[in-house]
Design an enzyme around this catalytic site. Structure first.
Site, PDB file in Angstrom:
ATOM      1  N   PRO A 152       0.821  -1.209   0.000  1.00  0.00           N
ATOM      2  CG  PRO A 152      -0.581  -1.504   1.806  1.00  0.00           C
ATOM      3  CD  PRO A 152       0.726  -1.938   1.253  1.00  0.00           C
ATOM      4  CD  GLU A 153       4.404   2.364  -3.465  1.00  0.00           C
ATOM      5  OE1 GLU A 153       4.565   3.437  -4.071  1.00  0.00           O
ATOM      6  OE2 GLU A 153       5.000   1.319  -3.781  1.00  0.00           O
TER       7      GLU A 153
ATOM      8  CG  HIS B 229      -1.864 -13.588   9.182  1.00  0.00           C
ATOM      9  ND1 HIS B 229      -0.921 -14.011  10.097  1.00  0.00           N
ATOM     10  CD2 HIS B 229      -1.793 -14.446   8.151  1.00  0.00           C
ATOM     11  CE1 HIS B 229      -0.304 -15.086   9.616  1.00  0.00           C
ATOM     12  NE2 HIS B 229      -0.822 -15.375   8.441  1.00  0.00           N
TER      13      HIS B 229
ATOM     14  NE  ARG C 177       5.315 -10.331   3.960  1.00  0.00           N
ATOM     15  CZ  ARG C 177       5.851 -10.157   2.771  1.00  0.00           C
ATOM     16  NH1 ARG C 177       6.764  -9.232   2.594  1.00  0.00           N
ATOM     17  NH2 ARG C 177       5.486 -10.889   1.771  1.00  0.00           N
TER      18      ARG C 177
ATOM     19  NE  ARG D  27      18.683  16.347   1.222  1.00  0.00           N
ATOM     20  CZ  ARG D  27      17.798  15.705   1.942  1.00  0.00           C
ATOM     21  NH1 ARG D  27      16.602  16.206   2.137  1.00  0.00           N
ATOM     22  NH2 ARG D  27      18.091  14.548   2.495  1.00  0.00           N
TER      23      ARG D  27
END
Length: 291
Positions: free
Chosen positions: A2-3, A100, A119, A158
């Site tokens: 998931p982004e 889970h 996880r 940067r």
DNA sequence: AGCTCTTCCTGAAAGC
DNA sequence: TGCTTTCAGGAAGAGC
């Protein structure tokens, strides 16, 4: 994983059904990814959901506390990060429980909001109204909102690899490995390029590429590579439109060159060696010799 | 400042 | 076939 587009899709789904609902009960399984499970179980029952929003990869369930003093009591936020394999889904109480599944929120309309995370890289915490601004401000800019000038200021100064900066949630919040690679491909920029060395034109192209990729991914309801599903349990479709991510060895859609994978910023990075030329190799410069 | 390595965790895939 | 090893990765922290 998931982004931003996946989280946005989940949030849109939840926003269609949760606001106005009251949380009746909380049941917990494993809690090692919850900051304060006792507070969660004590404070949520009775709280009413006023909205569901997203910042970066975080879901925020906005809550109004229960009780007679509710008008005066401070609002608070149930903040959820889905990590790698987190799923937030709505079900009927009798629906089969996926393995889970560690948190169940019973709602006053009889439905159940469930959190499943194979996880357990996800995170759940409560943030008070007084702390939410700071929590949000510790993250970087929203990729869909950042203006070009600020984007250039954050990247162009940067001396770090552009891929590392794209993944840095303190600079941009919401981009992860998939969309970093897809954005860099679209912008024809090699992931290991030093951001400061990019031209203004390249930064402009990247700024646009990130937004276009994220918007397209939202349109296709996210990428389901392994575990991602939306709040109704449906997979996304954008994985079918990936140009480089997990396409190592396959031909580039633009030039047919084989897509390559290297590790940059500790992450698998997929790119086309022809479309995204490598930075000048780090100079075999001679040391200043002392006599 | 920025990089690499480690930790958390599980399941899929590769290796033997 | 079946067991063991490796790998993937978001984020944070350590150490260089």
């Amino acid at each position: 994983m998931p982004e931003l587009p996946e989280v946005e899709t989940v949030v849109r789904g939840l926003r269609a059904s949760l606001p106005g609902r009251t949380i009746c009960d909380v049941r917990l399984g494993k809690t090692d990814f919850i900051d304060d499970p006792i507070a969660l179980a004590e404070r949520l029952p009775g709280a009413r959901i006023s909205d569901v929003t997203r910042f970066g990869k975080f879901v925020s369930v906005d809550l109004v506390p229960r009780g007679p003093a509710a008008q005066l009591a401070e609002r608070f936020y149930l903040v959820i990060h889905l990590g790698m394999t987190g799923q937030l889904t709505t079900s009927r109480p009798g629906d089969p429980v996926a393995p889970h599944t560690h948190v169940f929120f019973a709602l006053d309309d009889g439905n159940e909001l469930r959190y499943t995370d194979i996880r357990r890289f996800g995170r759940i915490l409560l943030v008070p109204e007084s702390g939410i601004a700071l929590f949000r401000d510790r993250l970087g800019a929203e990729p869909l909102e950042i203006r070009l000038e600020e984007f250039c200021a954050r990247f162009g100064t940067r001396h770090a690899r552009v891929k590392a900066l794209l993944l840095d949630q303190g600079i941009l919040r919401g981009v992860g490995n998939i969309y970093a690679d897809e954005s860099l491909f679209r912008a024809r920029i090699h992931p290991a390029r030093i951001a400061r060395d990019l031209t203004k034109t390249q930064l402009t192209t990247l700024h646009r590429a990130v937004r276009e990729i994220l918007k397209a991914a939202i349109r296709f309801r996210g990428s389901s590579i392994s575990d991602y599903v939306d709040s109704a349990g449906n997979r996304g479709e954008f994985q079918q439109r990936h140009r480089v991510y997990q396409r190592e060895g396959k031909p580039c859609f633009r030039c047919r060159e084989k897509i390559r994978r290297v590790i940059v910023a500790g992450r698998s990075s997929h790119f086309c060696p022809r479309c995204q030329p490598a930075p000048r190799s780090r100079t075999p410069r001679r040391k200043v010799k002392k006599p």
